[in-house]
Design a protein around this motif. Sequence first.
Motif, mmCIF file in Angstrom:
data_model
loop_
_atom_site.group_PDB
_atom_site.id
_atom_site.type_symbol
_atom_site.label_atom_id
_atom_site.label_comp_id
_atom_site.label_asym_id
_atom_site.label_seq_id
_atom_site.Cartn_x
_atom_site.Cartn_y
_atom_site.Cartn_z
ATOM 1 N N ARG A 36 0.832 -1.216 0.000
ATOM 2 C CA ARG A 36 0.000 0.000 0.000
ATOM 3 C C ARG A 36 0.864 1.263 0.000
ATOM 4 N N GLU A 37 2.004 1.202 0.687
ATOM 5 C CA GLU A 37 2.924 2.348 0.679
ATOM 6 C C GLU A 37 3.482 2.590 -0.724
ATOM 7 N N ARG A 38 3.718 1.499 -1.457
ATOM 8 C CA ARG A 38 4.239 1.642 -2.826
ATOM 9 C C ARG A 38 3.238 2.385 -3.710
ATOM 10 N N ILE A 39 1.968 2.155 -3.495
ATOM 11 C CA ILE A 39 0.951 2.859 -4.282
ATOM 12 C C ILE A 39 1.042 4.361 -4.035
ATOM 13 N N ASP A 40 1.191 4.762 -2.782
ATOM 14 C CA ASP A 40 1.336 6.182 -2.465
ATOM 15 C C ASP A 40 2.573 6.771 -3.132
ATOM 16 N N GLU A 41 3.620 5.971 -3.253
ATOM 17 C CA GLU A 41 4.860 6.454 -3.858
ATOM 18 C C GLU A 41 4.741 6.630 -5.366
ATOM 19 N N VAL A 42 3.915 5.823 -6.006
ATOM 20 C CA VAL A 42 3.842 5.818 -7.471
ATOM 21 C C VAL A 42 2.710 6.683 -8.006
ATOM 22 N N VAL A 43 1.539 6.624 -7.386
ATOM 23 C CA VAL A 43 0.342 7.296 -7.915
ATOM 24 C C VAL A 43 0.264 8.713 -7.364
ATOM 25 N N ASP A 44 0.140 9.683 -8.240
ATOM 26 C CA ASP A 44 0.197 11.095 -7.843
ATOM 27 C C ASP A 44 -1.040 11.552 -7.087
ATOM 28 N N ASP A 45 -2.231 11.192 -7.574
ATOM 29 C CA ASP A 45 -3.465 11.685 -6.979
ATOM 30 C C ASP A 45 -3.796 10.883 -5.715
ATOM 31 N N PRO A 46 -3.896 11.539 -4.554
ATOM 32 C CA PRO A 46 -4.132 10.811 -3.298
ATOM 33 C C PRO A 46 -5.445 10.032 -3.286
ATOM 34 N N THR A 47 -6.495 10.593 -3.885
ATOM 35 C CA THR A 47 -7.789 9.905 -3.894
ATOM 36 C C THR A 47 -7.714 8.628 -4.720
ATOM 37 N N THR A 48 -7.083 8.729 -5.881
ATOM 38 C CA THR A 48 -6.919 7.546 -6.730
ATOM 39 C C THR A 48 -6.028 6.518 -6.041
ATOM 40 N N ALA A 49 -4.960 6.983 -5.433
ATOM 41 C CA ALA A 49 -4.058 6.069 -4.736
ATOM 42 C C ALA A 49 -4.796 5.309 -3.641
ATOM 43 N N GLU A 50 -5.635 6.017 -2.896
ATOM 44 C CA GLU A 50 -6.374 5.365 -1.815
ATOM 45 C C GLU A 50 -7.315 4.293 -2.357
ATOM 46 N N ALA A 51 -7.973 4.580 -3.470
ATOM 47 C CA ALA A 51 -8.914 3.626 -4.054
ATOM 48 C C ALA A 51 -8.205 2.391 -4.615
ATOM 49 N N LEU A 52 -6.940 2.526 -4.959
ATOM 50 C CA LEU A 52 -6.177 1.412 -5.514
ATOM 51 C C LEU A 52 -5.590 0.490 -4.448
ATOM 52 N N LYS A 53 -5.744 0.842 -3.191
ATOM 53 C CA LYS A 53 -5.103 0.066 -2.133
ATOM 54 C C LYS A 53 -5.903 -1.196 -1.803
ATOM 55 N N PRO A 54 -5.221 -2.338 -1.762
ATOM 56 C CA PRO A 54 -5.891 -3.598 -1.411
ATOM 57 C C PRO A 54 -5.955 -3.765 0.107
ATOM 58 N N TRP A 55 -7.155 -3.805 0.639
ATOM 59 C CA TRP A 55 -7.329 -3.955 2.085
ATOM 60 C C TRP A 55 -7.826 -5.375 2.365
ATOM 61 N N TYR A 56 -6.889 -6.309 2.363
ATOM 62 C CA TYR A 56 -7.213 -7.708 2.657
ATOM 63 C C TYR A 56 -5.910 -8.463 2.848
ATOM 64 N N ARG A 57 -6.006 -9.712 3.294
ATOM 65 C CA ARG A 57 -4.820 -10.544 3.467
ATOM 66 C C ARG A 57 -4.232 -10.902 2.109
ATOM 67 N N TYR A 58 -2.936 -11.176 2.090
ATOM 68 C CA TYR A 58 -2.181 -11.341 0.850
ATOM 69 C C TYR A 58 -2.783 -12.388 -0.079
ATOM 70 N N MET A 59 -3.235 -13.525 0.451
ATOM 71 C CA MET A 59 -3.723 -14.601 -0.403
ATOM 72 C C MET A 59 -5.243 -14.654 -0.498
ATOM 73 N N CYS A 60 -5.904 -13.544 -0.205
ATOM 74 C CA CYS A 60 -7.345 -13.502 -0.464
ATOM 75 C C CYS A 60 -7.626 -13.462 -1.964
ATOM 76 N N LYS A 61 -6.700 -12.929 -2.731
ATOM 77 C CA LYS A 61 -6.774 -12.912 -4.188
ATOM 78 C C LYS A 61 -5.419 -13.365 -4.732
ATOM 79 N N ARG A 62 -5.409 -13.847 -5.963
ATOM 80 C CA ARG A 62 -4.123 -14.221 -6.551
ATOM 81 C C ARG A 62 -3.241 -12.980 -6.637
ATOM 82 N N PRO A 63 -2.033 -13.050 -6.098
ATOM 83 C CA PRO A 63 -1.153 -11.881 -6.117
ATOM 84 C C PRO A 63 -0.881 -11.391 -7.543
#
Length: 612
Positions: free
Chosen positions: A364-391
Amino acid sequence: MPEATTPSADLDFDADALRGKYRHERDRRIRPEGNAQYQRAAGKFGYYMHDPYTERAEREPLTDRVEILVIGGGFGGLLAGARLREAGVESIRMMDEAGDFGGTWYWNRYPGIHCDIESYVYMPLLEEIGYVPKWRYAPGEEIRQHAVAIAEHYSLYRDAVFHTRATDFTWDEEAVEWTVRTDRGDVIRARYVIASSGTLTQAKLPGIPGIEDFRGHTFHTSRWDYEYTGGSPDGGLTGLADKRIAVVGTGATGLQAIPHVAEGAQHLFVMQRTPSTVDVRDNRPTDPEWAATLQPGWQRERMDNFLAIISGENAAEDLVRDGWTANARLQRKMMTGALDTSLDPAERERRDELADFVTMNKMRERIDEVVDDPTTAEALKPWYRYMCKRPGFSDLYLPTFNRPNVTLVDTADHGGITRMTENAVVVGAAEYEVDCVIFATGFEVGISGVLSGTLPVYGRNGRTLLETWAQGPRSLHGFYSHGFPNLFHLASIQNGNSVNISHVLQDQATHIAAVIAMAGKTGAKWVEPTVEAEQAWCDTIAHKAVDNSAFLTECTPGYYNGEGTRTSSSSFAPGPVAFHRLISKWREGDMSDVLAPASDDEVSPSDHRQRR
């Protein structure tokens, strides 16, 4: 790349707050209908499954006999054919609904497609074919061409039939063989049938109200329409220069295709229900100097090393060193069931969860580092355990959202897209006018035609496989079931599972070929597990099963947990390495659990081999 370590007691995050955030984000996405929110690309939506790559050739129906019929021309079927050829079997017919070999790599040719497992361990039979992949993570066309090369090397085109779908299997007790009918009017008789029809072939579409009302252009990523988009799997989609595009889906396919669509489109709307994890891909060309040092046996060594690390086995070093092996510990409960039994289960769960939090926080920190717009960055963050979806892995996906012609549309609060009109995709009260909708919505995972019932299998006394499996799969080692002689399955049910499915399939194909060879050597009447052997294996699966219910229940909905409805697995919990050791040792015996002796005249067909 070191594996994630257990954090110290001095945490720099609030674990309880993270658990609460995960549950909140899960609840935003759960839909009570589960998998019913999707619809098959069939019936009135059957045009989504049209083959755009190979013209269907008309032919007369077949009414002949072969020794072995292999259903499926992907890597599973190809590996079965290869191992059977090596065992000396000449009469093999390959059958597939596609126009050529390749399986999922035949159908999926969308821009940016690559394997997400290192190609040196994913692409099978490299040494047998004499090939070293050109990229660490090979592009789809290279993989497809490798599938063709396997078929050519083992003469599997000889009796192959394409654009042909099996419609039913029926066991002929008197002739001791299967009768297989197809949608081309074929009536093929085969002593053995190997079903490897795959679980990534039947495309699915979201059940969006009004989807049939849309008057713009639509297609599924597994049937990419380059006539509309222009370009190739390498990109260059010049046909989209004046088009407004919506891509629905942000899983593994979306991560790869979306950057290329964004580069070509006038404007791109990315319709996201649940963000994927996006780790570093770090793809690069194969170093020719490294390739020149490879010694005989190099691929098997690398494959075994990767599987061992993923499965929690001892390995002196990590030969692959990528995102999969770095986070192997976080995958084991879901993918292999190979857990650290030296720890108290509660303590193991605590450590695993904390290590998971650390890994996901870094992503999630990497998303903040790469994506410029804070709102978009927040929406792109995965809030779940690592293997809830295929990485997921990509070096291009996150920067795409810094482009001015790209809009991320978060559909989570609306359970996905609300509806479609003649010219727009609607999410809540917002309408997004588009010229084209591209569905990157994946496949019916884990459901082959045999398992879904669309390919009926009639065994002894006309009993269907689905009837026999009404209370769950029943098999010996996942390969064969009582009441269905000479029928083999290549799948991930009641056997070892792994993220590198081609390795699993290779070992399964080796096993099946060995059993068939032994049947021929001993003159066995048929191959069929006894009632006792089948029950003992079902008991073993149940006894060794890892309870993933708490983990899966807490997960955001996706195909791993059946969109929030599935909380268990039928795989062999100690993992694929332990499973392959087990069946290798079993093959050293007389295989009496499955081989009916040629002199077994005292047993009538109605006894169903219940003699032991």
